[in-house]
Structures are given as C-alpha cells and as structure tokens.
Design a protein around this motif. Structure first.
Motif, PDB file in Angstrom:
ATOM      1  N   PRO A 499       6.243 -26.498   0.085  1.00  0.00           N
ATOM      2  CA  PRO A 499       7.193 -25.382   0.029  1.00  0.00           C
ATOM      3  C   PRO A 499       7.295 -24.837  -1.385  1.00  0.00           C
ATOM      4  O   PRO A 499       6.970 -25.512  -2.359  1.00  0.00           O
ATOM      5  CB  PRO A 499       8.516 -26.022   0.471  1.00  0.00           C
ATOM      6  N   ALA A 500       7.770 -23.606  -1.483  1.00  0.00           N
ATOM      7  CA  ALA A 500       8.007 -22.998  -2.791  1.00  0.00           C
ATOM      8  C   ALA A 500       9.454 -23.232  -3.193  1.00  0.00           C
ATOM      9  O   ALA A 500      10.313 -23.519  -2.360  1.00  0.00           O
ATOM     10  CB  ALA A 500       7.698 -21.503  -2.736  1.00  0.00           C
ATOM     11  N   LEU A 501       9.710 -23.125  -4.484  1.00  0.00           N
ATOM     12  CA  LEU A 501      11.056 -23.353  -5.012  1.00  0.00           C
ATOM     13  C   LEU A 501      11.544 -22.078  -5.683  1.00  0.00           C
ATOM     14  O   LEU A 501      10.899 -21.553  -6.587  1.00  0.00           O
ATOM     15  CB  LEU A 501      11.051 -24.508  -6.013  1.00  0.00           C
ATOM     16  N   LEU A 502      12.695 -21.573  -5.208  1.00  0.00           N
ATOM     17  CA  LEU A 502      13.297 -20.377  -5.779  1.00  0.00           C
ATOM     18  C   LEU A 502      14.529 -20.799  -6.585  1.00  0.00           C
ATOM     19  O   LEU A 502      15.469 -21.378  -6.042  1.00  0.00           O
ATOM     20  CB  LEU A 502      13.709 -19.398  -4.673  1.00  0.00           C
ATOM     21  N   LYS A 503      14.499 -20.534  -7.887  1.00  0.00           N
ATOM     22  CA  LYS A 503      15.629 -20.837  -8.757  1.00  0.00           C
ATOM     23  C   LYS A 503      16.369 -19.543  -9.073  1.00  0.00           C
ATOM     24  O   LYS A 503      15.743 -18.560  -9.501  1.00  0.00           O
ATOM     25  CB  LYS A 503      15.156 -21.489 -10.055  1.00  0.00           C
ATOM     26  N   VAL A 504      17.695 -19.535  -8.839  1.00  0.00           N
ATOM     27  CA  VAL A 504      18.471 -18.307  -9.031  1.00  0.00           C
ATOM     28  C   VAL A 504      19.666 -18.573  -9.934  1.00  0.00           C
ATOM     29  O   VAL A 504      20.296 -19.628  -9.873  1.00  0.00           O
ATOM     30  CB  VAL A 504      18.949 -17.724  -7.685  1.00  0.00           C
ATOM     31  N   GLU A 527      19.052 -23.709  -6.610  1.00  0.00           N
ATOM     32  CA  GLU A 527      17.674 -23.788  -6.146  1.00  0.00           C
ATOM     33  C   GLU A 527      17.635 -23.710  -4.629  1.00  0.00           C
ATOM     34  O   GLU A 527      18.495 -24.261  -3.951  1.00  0.00           O
ATOM     35  CB  GLU A 527      17.024 -25.102  -6.617  1.00  0.00           C
ATOM     36  N   VAL A 528      16.605 -23.037  -4.116  1.00  0.00           N
ATOM     37  CA  VAL A 528      16.383 -22.932  -2.678  1.00  0.00           C
ATOM     38  C   VAL A 528      14.926 -23.269  -2.412  1.00  0.00           C
ATOM     39  O   VAL A 528      14.020 -22.690  -3.029  1.00  0.00           O
ATOM     40  CB  VAL A 528      16.695 -21.513  -2.154  1.00  0.00           C
ATOM     41  N   SER A 529      14.695 -24.206  -1.513  1.00  0.00           N
ATOM     42  CA  SER A 529      13.329 -24.568  -1.118  1.00  0.00           C
ATOM     43  C   SER A 529      12.965 -23.749   0.115  1.00  0.00           C
ATOM     44  O   SER A 529      13.665 -23.786   1.132  1.00  0.00           O
ATOM     45  CB  SER A 529      13.251 -26.066  -0.811  1.00  0.00           C
ATOM     46  N   LEU A 530      11.853 -23.012   0.033  1.00  0.00           N
ATOM     47  CA  LEU A 530      11.463 -22.087   1.098  1.00  0.00           C
ATOM     48  C   LEU A 530       9.969 -22.205   1.376  1.00  0.00           C
ATOM     49  O   LEU A 530       9.181 -22.492   0.464  1.00  0.00           O
ATOM     50  CB  LEU A 530      11.779 -20.636   0.698  1.00  0.00           C
ATOM     51  N   VAL A 551      11.068 -10.929  -3.147  1.00  0.00           N
ATOM     52  CA  VAL A 551      10.296 -11.930  -3.867  1.00  0.00           C
ATOM     53  C   VAL A 551       9.235 -12.501  -2.932  1.00  0.00           C
ATOM     54  O   VAL A 551       9.491 -12.719  -1.746  1.00  0.00           O
ATOM     55  CB  VAL A 551      11.207 -13.054  -4.410  1.00  0.00           C
ATOM     56  N   THR A 552       8.038 -12.706  -3.454  1.00  0.00           N
ATOM     57  CA  THR A 552       6.935 -13.308  -2.701  1.00  0.00           C
ATOM     58  C   THR A 552       6.643 -14.679  -3.301  1.00  0.00           C
ATOM     59  O   THR A 552       6.429 -14.799  -4.512  1.00  0.00           O
ATOM     60  CB  THR A 552       5.691 -12.421  -2.751  1.00  0.00           C
ATOM     61  N   LEU A 553       6.632 -15.692  -2.451  1.00  0.00           N
ATOM     62  CA  LEU A 553       6.455 -17.067  -2.889  1.00  0.00           C
ATOM     63  C   LEU A 553       5.139 -17.627  -2.364  1.00  0.00           C
ATOM     64  O   LEU A 553       4.822 -17.460  -1.182  1.00  0.00           O
ATOM     65  CB  LEU A 553       7.616 -17.936  -2.391  1.00  0.00           C
ATOM     66  N   ALA A 554       4.400 -18.270  -3.226  1.00  0.00           N
ATOM     67  CA  ALA A 554       3.160 -18.951  -2.844  1.00  0.00           C
ATOM     68  C   ALA A 554       3.449 -20.443  -2.651  1.00  0.00           C
ATOM     69  O   ALA A 554       4.427 -20.968  -3.179  1.00  0.00           O
ATOM     70  CB  ALA A 554       2.096 -18.750  -3.928  1.00  0.00           C
ATOM     71  N   PRO A 555       2.605 -21.143  -1.889  1.00  0.00           N
ATOM     72  CA  PRO A 555       2.837 -22.576  -1.659  1.00  0.00           C
ATOM     73  C   PRO A 555       2.935 -23.345  -2.971  1.00  0.00           C
ATOM     74  O   PRO A 555       2.085 -23.200  -3.856  1.00  0.00           O
ATOM     75  CB  PRO A 555       1.622 -23.016  -0.845  1.00  0.00           C
ATOM     76  N   GLY A 556       3.996 -24.140  -3.104  1.00  0.00           N
ATOM     77  CA  GLY A 556       4.179 -24.971  -4.291  1.00  0.00           C
ATOM     78  C   GLY A 556       4.612 -24.228  -5.535  1.00  0.00           C
ATOM     79  O   GLY A 556       4.784 -24.832  -6.587  1.00  0.00           O
TER      80      GLY A 556
END
Length: 637
Positions: A499-504, A527-530, A551-556
C-alpha cells in the motif's frame, strides 16, 4: 488589607477569592451603606490593560437581567489601580453547590441549566459573548436566583494568555474546539461551555477529562463526547441528546445561542418536572431538600424498572438500571440483594446455555467434518484396511441399517449408499472435489479444526485409482471469488502490492476526506494507508474555505501534503448616527449609514463612530469567519 478604603468610598472587609488577574473582596459601600463585591486588579500590566478592563466593565454594566450579576461601579484607585464593583451574592458558586447535591438529579441539572442559558440569552441578544462560562463563574444565591458573573474580565485574561504565551490555559475544559484552534468566539462557544457544565453535573466529570492539557486538547478537537446515558446511567435520553448537541465539535451543529438553548431546556424541564418557573423557585428555595426528594423518586422508578427486567430475564439491562439506582442510594440493601441474585441466576443460565451450545457445536462439527471428508475425498482413496490414503487415519465404519444388510464383499460404495438414500446421480464421479477446497486433516478428534476452512494443502502420493478419480478436477483450488467449476490456468505466484502512505498536515486543523470518506482530523490524524490509485482529497474547517486536491499514489510510495486553509472573511454591519465617520481598527470605512457591511478578518476588532462636537462611540467586537455581526453605536456601550 481589612479596613482599607478605595476611592474614598469602598471599605474592604475581607478577601473572598483570588485569581490570576484580580482579587475579590467583600466590601462596604460607605455612600449607600450596602455590602458589595469588589474586584481589584493586580498591579502591573500597563495602561493598555487598564483601558481594556474599563471597556469590558462598561460592557458588562450594560446588561440588566435577573440571572446576570449586576455591575454597580467602576473606579481607579491612585495606589492600587482599577477596580470593579458588583452586587454581593450571599451564597456559593455552582461547583460548591454541585458537591452538596451529588449525585445531582436530572431535574436539578435542568433547572440550573435553564437559569444559566437565560443569562446567556440576555447577553447574546446584545451581541456579548461571555467567553469564560464555567462553574466557578456561576453564583447561586441563597433562595435564588442563579447569577452569571465575570463578564469581560475573563475575556481580557484569555486575550493576554494568547498573546503572551501562545497557548490557552485556565478554563480549558470548558473551551469549544474553535476557541482552542483559532481563538474564535461566538454565542455557540458559550453554548458549548454550558454543555460541558451540564455533562459535569450529571456525570461528576467533564466530557474529555484525561491526562493533562495536551490530551484534553487532542480529545476536544478529534473526539465526540461520550453519551451521558452510558457515563451516567439513568440520565433521561432527551437530556443526553441535548447535551450531545451542545458539545458538537462543529459550532453549526449546536443550538445557535443562549435563547435557543434556554427554549430547549425549558421544554425538557416542563416534561420532566413541571412548570419551569414554579419548579425553579421551589428548588432554589431549598436545593438540598428538593434534590433529595427527586433522587428518591428516581430511585424508586429505577428499582421498579430493574425488578421488571429481572422478571423478564434481561439480566444485563437489569444490572445497568440497578447500578444506576445504587448511585442514588448507595446503602440500599434491596438493590444489593437484587444485584447479587442476578449473577447466580444469569450465570447458571449462561453456563447451561453455553454448555449446550458447546455440546451441539462439537457434535455438529464432528458430524460435519465426517460428512464433508466423505464427500471431499474420492472413494477410491480409501485403502482396503479402511484407512484414508489422504490422511493415513482409520475412518469410522459407516452404520448399516438392519433393514438393508450389507452384501458379502460389498465395497465402500455399497456401504455408503446404505447410510442415506442416494441421489439419482450417485453413480457419477464425485464432483465435490472441484467444488470445494480441500479441508485440513482432523487430528485427535479436534472438531474445531475440522470446521475451520484452511488453505489448500499438498496431498501425499495417492494410488493410481485416486489420480483417475480426481483427473476431472482443476489443478488448483477454487477461491471464494471464483464461480464453482472455474478451470482457468493458475496465476503465477506474485507478492501482493504494497500500500501507499499518504501523510497530511493542515493549518489550521481540518477534517480530511478521501474520496468522500472522512479519515479524521488533523493534527491527530497524520497518515493514511491506501492502495495504489488516484484519490480526491478534501480538507474541511467550518471557519475556512475548503481545499480540494487530487493525488496519485504508486505502490509503496509515500506522499506528503501540507495544506494551508484560508480563513473566511467576516462581515460587520455597523449602525451609527447619520453623518458619523466610521472606523474599524483605526481605518476609516465611510460615513454612516453605510451601504452594506464591512468585510474584515476573523477575530477581534474595534469599531468607532466619530461625530463633530460629540464624544466618540466605540465598541470592541469578536467576529467569526463566514458570519455577519451587527454592531449598534447609537449609544455608548
């Protein structure tokens, strides 16, 4: 100090209390021969502080209501500086009264809350926000009424704390989230404080009491208050719901002001106790005796309800109700006897039912495991010795009905068909192998393991007959997401995508929505794991303009977003004598009457009207982002 005379008029008799900014004395007004409460500011602070104190005193003196402490005079002593003279209330503050009444019955909570809300209604009607509503600032006179005190002084204290230390201290437990976050004031902030007081009267503690200021701030900003019906069993549901509404984190979800809150409390008081005015008068005449009477009535109702629940076998609910009764009458032998009786009765029943369920589950699991193993394992896998080729264990001999004796030399198929009627397609090859995943082997009669599905296991080498029987089955187990009978080729093993990690972070605080779903509030939520993908982010603060991002998140991948929200503008509609020049914070904004409101920043502002040959009219106001405030300067505030 005793015997000292201030401004040639007020003789100090004795000290009543001391705070961070002022000391309160019981004094005698020598001119009118009456006792008064005199609040004298501590020395220091400069001329600006004294001027602000004077303005706030004038503001408080403009209020005239039975539930608001009367301000008689303001003066300055050459030796000791400014002082404020108020009516002296012979009684005690709300915190001391609550200790006498504890546990405070709901009827008394409603009476005290109604009186307090009426005081705030009078203040809010004049555009005055108290800013420091707490039990220590609520006085209850002997015989009544309730008086709300300390208008203005508390506002000055808070302003100094914010500017000098950058942190809000003191009455933190009663501060609304928007005050802690941005320092914003509104009538809804006072409503929140009343909600905390009502909660404390019912439960004996504030909603977010915890491990210090930091813990309290985080809880106020990110958590809803627990329901009163859970914290203080026996609290009427309508009262619990109203308190929850007062404690809403979003100011827009609370009663708008003191008048709206007073109306709601009045309706509840009428429903629970009778005509509000009569009930309030009787209670304030003898608070302890009246509270004792209400507690006794409520105790009897709870006791009767508990007996009924026990008779119907509802032990858990009965225990909750009886424990609520025990808080009202801690020495009640009858309640203790009922509570002691309930565990034995409910424990025996629970034990009997539990033993029955375990026995049924064990027998059912053994039968199910035997039946499903017979169905899943091809008949050709059983060796002539009666052992399963898959597990190497001896299978139990099937029971043969007496009406159908087994034929000499009959194999496993003949024995199985005599156990229960075979379907019309019994001669077909077993299809359960391809419809169900293999089951874990049963060891030592462990029925629990037999019922739990487990991952496919590698089977030992089987005889050729077994291979022929299973040849029609797929080479891999069918997963729960695939339709039965799926025959697609197995996918090569691959590690799951990380999963990717989004820090806000957001300044000021904001509620964070990801694709429309709330993930909590900053700063608590960081932090949100997505899963990898594209997401729509939304940052919401009721005092600021919303911010949306994609926002676009890539694996890891770890992605950070630091968002600064812009506070909404506020509006001030100024009413002043025609022709007066109008100023906001010293900046001229036009001649009265203005064509419309003046747009200002969120916070505190000074509004002034100047006319030739007349003293200036001036008021300090606190405006809330996104709202309009009307200010009247037709008379000196």
């Amino acid at each position: 100090m005793t015997g000292e005379v201030l401004a040639g008029r007020y003789r100090l008799e004795r000290e009543l209390g001391r705070g961070g900014m002022a000391t309160v004395f019981l004094a005698t007004d020598l001119r009118l021969s009456r006792p008064v409460a005199l609040k004298r500011m501590h020395p220091g602070g400069g001329a600006g502080r004294a001027e602000r104190f004077r303005r706030e005193a004038e503001l408080a003196a403009s209020l005239h209501h039975p539930n608001v402490l009367e301000v008689h005079d303001y003066g300055e002593d050459a030796a000791h500086g400014p002082f404020l003279v108020c009516e002296w209330v012979r009684g005690e503050d709300l915190r001391a009264l609550a200790e006498k009444l504890s546990p405070v019955p709901p009827e008394a909570v409603l009476v005290l809350g109604w009186e307090l809300a009426r005081a705030l209604a009078a203040a809010h009607a004049r555009g005055i926000v108290h800013r420091d509503v707490k039990p220590d600032n609520v006085l209850v006179a002997e015989g009544g009424p309730l008086k709300l005190a300390d208008f203005g002084l508390a506002a000055l204290e808070d302003q100094e704390r914010l500017t000098s230390t950058g942190a809000v201290t003191g009455s933190l437990a009663y501060m609304a989230p928007e005050r802690i976050d941005t320092g914003a004031y509104s009538p809804a902030s006072d409503v929140y404080a009343v909600g905390v007081i009502l909660f404390e009267l019912c439960a004996g503690t504030t909603p977010h009491a915890g491990k210090g200021a930091a813990h309290l701030v985080a809880a106020v900003m990110t958590k809803d208050a627990p329901p009163l019906t859970e914290v203080a069993p026996g609290t009427p549901e309508p009262l619990s719901a109203l308190v929850a509404k007062c404690l809403a984190r979003d100011a827009r979800d609370r009663p708008r002001d003191g008048a709206e809150l007073a109306a709601a409390l009045e309706a509840l008081l009428q429903r629970e106790a009778g005509p509000p005015s009569d009930v309030t008068r009787e209670f304030l005449r003898a608070p302890v005796a009246r509270a004792t009477h209400w507690r006794r009535l409520r105790f009897e109702r709870l006791l009767e309800e508990g007996r009924g629940l026990l008779a119907r076998g509802e032990g858990a609910r009965a225990a909750k109700v009886l424990n609520a009764a025990l808080t009202l009458e801690p020495t009640s032998a009858e309640v203790v006897a009922l509570l002691r009786e309930r565990p034995r009765r409910s424990g025996w029943r629970a034990g009997a039912v539990g033993a029955g369920l375990v026995l049924c589950a064990t027998v059912g699991a053994v039968w199910w495991s035997q039946g499903t193993e017979d169905a899943r394992t091809p008949r050709s896998t059983e060796s002539p010795s009666g052992k399963s080729a898959a597990t190497g264990e001896r299978r139990p001999e099937p029971t043969i009905p007496a009406s159908e004796p087994a034929a000499p030399g009959a194999g496993p198929d003949t024995r199985e068909t005599t156990r229960e009627p075979a379907p019309s397609h019994a001669s077909e090859a077993p299809r359960t192998v391809e419809a169900l995943p293999p089951a874990a082997p049963t060891t030592n009669g462990d029925a629990e393991k037999a019922v739990r599905p487990s991952p496919p296991i590698a089977r030992p080498r089987e005889p050729d007959s077994t291979k022929r029987a299973v040849s029609a089955a797929p080479t891999r187990p069918v997963t729960a997401t695939e339709p039965p009978g799926a025959t697609s080729a197995p996918a090569p093993d691959a590690p799951p995508a990380r999963p990717a990690l989004l820090k806000v972070t957001a300044r000021p605080w904001a509620e964070v929505f990801v694709n429309g779903t709330s993930h909590g509030y900053t700063p608590r939520m960081r932090e949100v794991s997505l899963p990898a993908g594209t997401y729509r982010l939304r940052f919401v603060n009721p005092l600021c303009d919303e911010v949306e991002q994609e926002v676009t998140l890539a694996p890891g991948e770890t992605v950070s977003r630091d968002v600064v929200l812009s506070p909404r503008k506020a509006e001030v509609l100024i009413h002043a004598p025609a022709g007066a020049r109008l100023f906001v914070d010293g900046r001229e904004v036009g001649i009265a009457p203005l064509p419309g409101p003046v747009v200002v920043e969120h916070g505190r502002h000074t509004v002034t009207a100047r006319r030739a040959g007349a003293p200036p009219l001036q008021r300090e106001v606190d405006v809330v982002a996104g709202r309009r405030l009307e200010v009247a300067l037709d008379v000196t505030p």
